[in-house]
Design a protein around this motif. Structure first.
Motif, PDB file in Angstrom:
ATOM      1  N   GLY A  71       0.824  -1.190   0.000  1.00 43.20           N
ATOM      2  CA  GLY A  71       0.000   0.000   0.000  1.00 43.20           C
ATOM      3  C   GLY A  71       0.861   1.242   0.000  1.00 43.20           C
ATOM      4  N   GLU A  74      -0.312   8.268   2.226  1.00 42.43           N
ATOM      5  CA  GLU A  74      -0.487   9.565   1.596  1.00 42.43           C
ATOM      6  C   GLU A  74      -0.365  10.629   2.682  1.00 42.43           C
ATOM      7  OE1 GLU A  74      -3.436   8.437  -2.107  1.00 42.43           O
ATOM      8  OE2 GLU A  74      -4.291   9.448  -0.365  1.00 42.43           O
ATOM      9  N   ARG A  86      -2.749   9.102   5.614  1.00 39.80           N
ATOM     10  CA  ARG A  86      -3.708   7.998   5.568  1.00 39.80           C
ATOM     11  C   ARG A  86      -2.994   6.843   4.879  1.00 39.80           C
ATOM     12  NH1 ARG A  86      -6.734  12.104   2.662  1.00 39.80           N
ATOM     13  NH2 ARG A  86      -5.800  12.229   0.611  1.00 39.80           N
ATOM     14  N   LYS A  88      -3.325   3.678   2.590  1.00 40.65           N
ATOM     15  CA  LYS A  88      -4.221   3.077   1.608  1.00 40.65           C
ATOM     16  C   LYS A  88      -3.681   1.708   1.226  1.00 40.65           C
ATOM     17  CE  LYS A  88      -6.531   6.975  -0.463  1.00 40.65           C
ATOM     18  NZ  LYS A  88      -6.955   7.565  -1.736  1.00 40.65           N
ATOM     19  N   GLY A  92      -6.347   0.760  -3.161  1.00 42.51           N
ATOM     20  CA  GLY A  92      -6.722   2.164  -3.080  1.00 42.51           C
ATOM     21  C   GLY A  92      -7.648   2.520  -1.925  1.00 42.51           C
ATOM     22  N   GLN A  93      -8.102   1.524  -1.170  1.00 43.49           N
ATOM     23  CA  GLN A  93      -9.015   1.795  -0.056  1.00 43.49           C
ATOM     24  C   GLN A  93      -8.240   2.334   1.147  1.00 43.49           C
ATOM     25  OE1 GLN A  93     -11.272  -1.592   1.270  1.00 43.49           O
ATOM     26  NE2 GLN A  93     -12.229  -0.461   2.931  1.00 43.49           N
ATOM     27  N   ALA A  94      -8.738   3.435   1.727  1.00 42.38           N
ATOM     28  CA  ALA A  94      -8.136   3.989   2.942  1.00 42.38           C
ATOM     29  C   ALA A  94      -8.440   3.052   4.100  1.00 42.38           C
ATOM     30  CB  ALA A  94      -8.677   5.381   3.219  1.00 42.38           C
ATOM     31  N   ILE A  95      -7.393   2.635   4.831  1.00 44.52           N
ATOM     32  CA  ILE A  95      -7.587   1.683   5.926  1.00 44.52           C
ATOM     33  C   ILE A  95      -7.147   2.209   7.291  1.00 44.52           C
ATOM     34  CG2 ILE A  95      -7.631  -0.433   4.552  1.00 44.52           C
ATOM     35  CD1 ILE A  95      -4.647  -0.750   4.985  1.00 44.52           C
ATOM     36  N   GLU A 150     -11.490   3.368   9.843  1.00 45.51           N
ATOM     37  CA  GLU A 150     -12.836   3.816   9.534  1.00 45.51           C
ATOM     38  C   GLU A 150     -13.812   2.999  10.379  1.00 45.51           C
ATOM     39  OE1 GLU A 150     -14.048   2.736   5.542  1.00 45.51           O
ATOM     40  OE2 GLU A 150     -12.987   0.858   5.661  1.00 45.51           O
ATOM     41  N   ASN A 168      -0.134  -4.262   4.728  1.00 47.77           N
ATOM     42  CA  ASN A 168       0.249  -3.139   3.872  1.00 47.77           C
ATOM     43  C   ASN A 168       1.238  -2.159   4.485  1.00 47.77           C
ATOM     44  OD1 ASN A 168      -1.399  -3.020   1.201  1.00 47.77           O
ATOM     45  ND2 ASN A 168      -2.831  -3.767   2.736  1.00 47.77           N
TER      46      ASN A 168
END
Length: 179
Positions: A71, A74, A86, A88, A92-95, A150, A168
């Protein structure tokens, strides 16, 4: 294992480290079966097609996710002028998200702390919100929260989120983005 036609490497954006974890074949190896036949052969073996192009670009198949693409963190400045990051996943999913930091250096130290602590099960705090949703925090060795997930609909989804951070974060690259 990821199988990539050699001329497709550049279009896949692989680094040399990632490519070394992949098995590459040349186009003639697929020609006898034909591109569509090769696709069916790999999917019959449980392959997950992550990118498929049967023209001049080639084919990229991932067999049950064995070749992990890391991953990325960012790093960005929020509206209040604080630095945040964050994490990702490779999809591409923010985790995971950070708190606000006054300096970029502190934010990057937070990234390093995530990378160091992510593999350790004892650093995760699983929680349930007042609304009945599930989340987790990742804590540093001193007990300070260094990342928050999240909200998830189920405990199982939250647990999958934890596994994704563990998978990741350690090798994630750091990129600067605009909020």
């Amino acid at each position: 294992m990821v199988i990539i036609l050699k001329q497709a490497w550049g279009s896949q954006g692989l680094t040399s480290d990632q490519a070394s974890n992949c098995f590459c074949i040349t186009p003639p190896a697929l020609e006898y079966a034909g591109s569509v036949g090769a696709l069916h052969a790999f999917t019959a073996q449980g392959a997950h097609v992550s990118v498929a192009s049967f023209q001049n670009v080639g084919i990229h198949l991932s067999l049950k996710g064995a070749c992990h693409m890391p991953g990325k963190f960012e790093v960005y400045t929020d509206k209040a002028g604080e630095f945040r990051f964050r994490l990702k996943a490779s999809n591409g999913q923010a985790i995971l998200a950070s708190e606000g930091y006054k300096t970029k250096a502190s934010c990057l130290n937070g990234v390093e702390s995530i990378q160091k602590n992510a593999p350790n099960d004892a650093r995760y705090e699983s929680k349930e919100s007042k609304s009945g949703k599930f989340m987790f925090n990742l804590k540093a060795t001193n007990g300070q929260v260094i990342g928050t997930s999240e909200l998830y609909e189920s405990a199982a989804s939250r647990d999958n989120g934890i596994e994704s951070v563990k998978k990741n974060a350690p090798e994630a690259t750091v990129v600067e983005v605009t909020a």
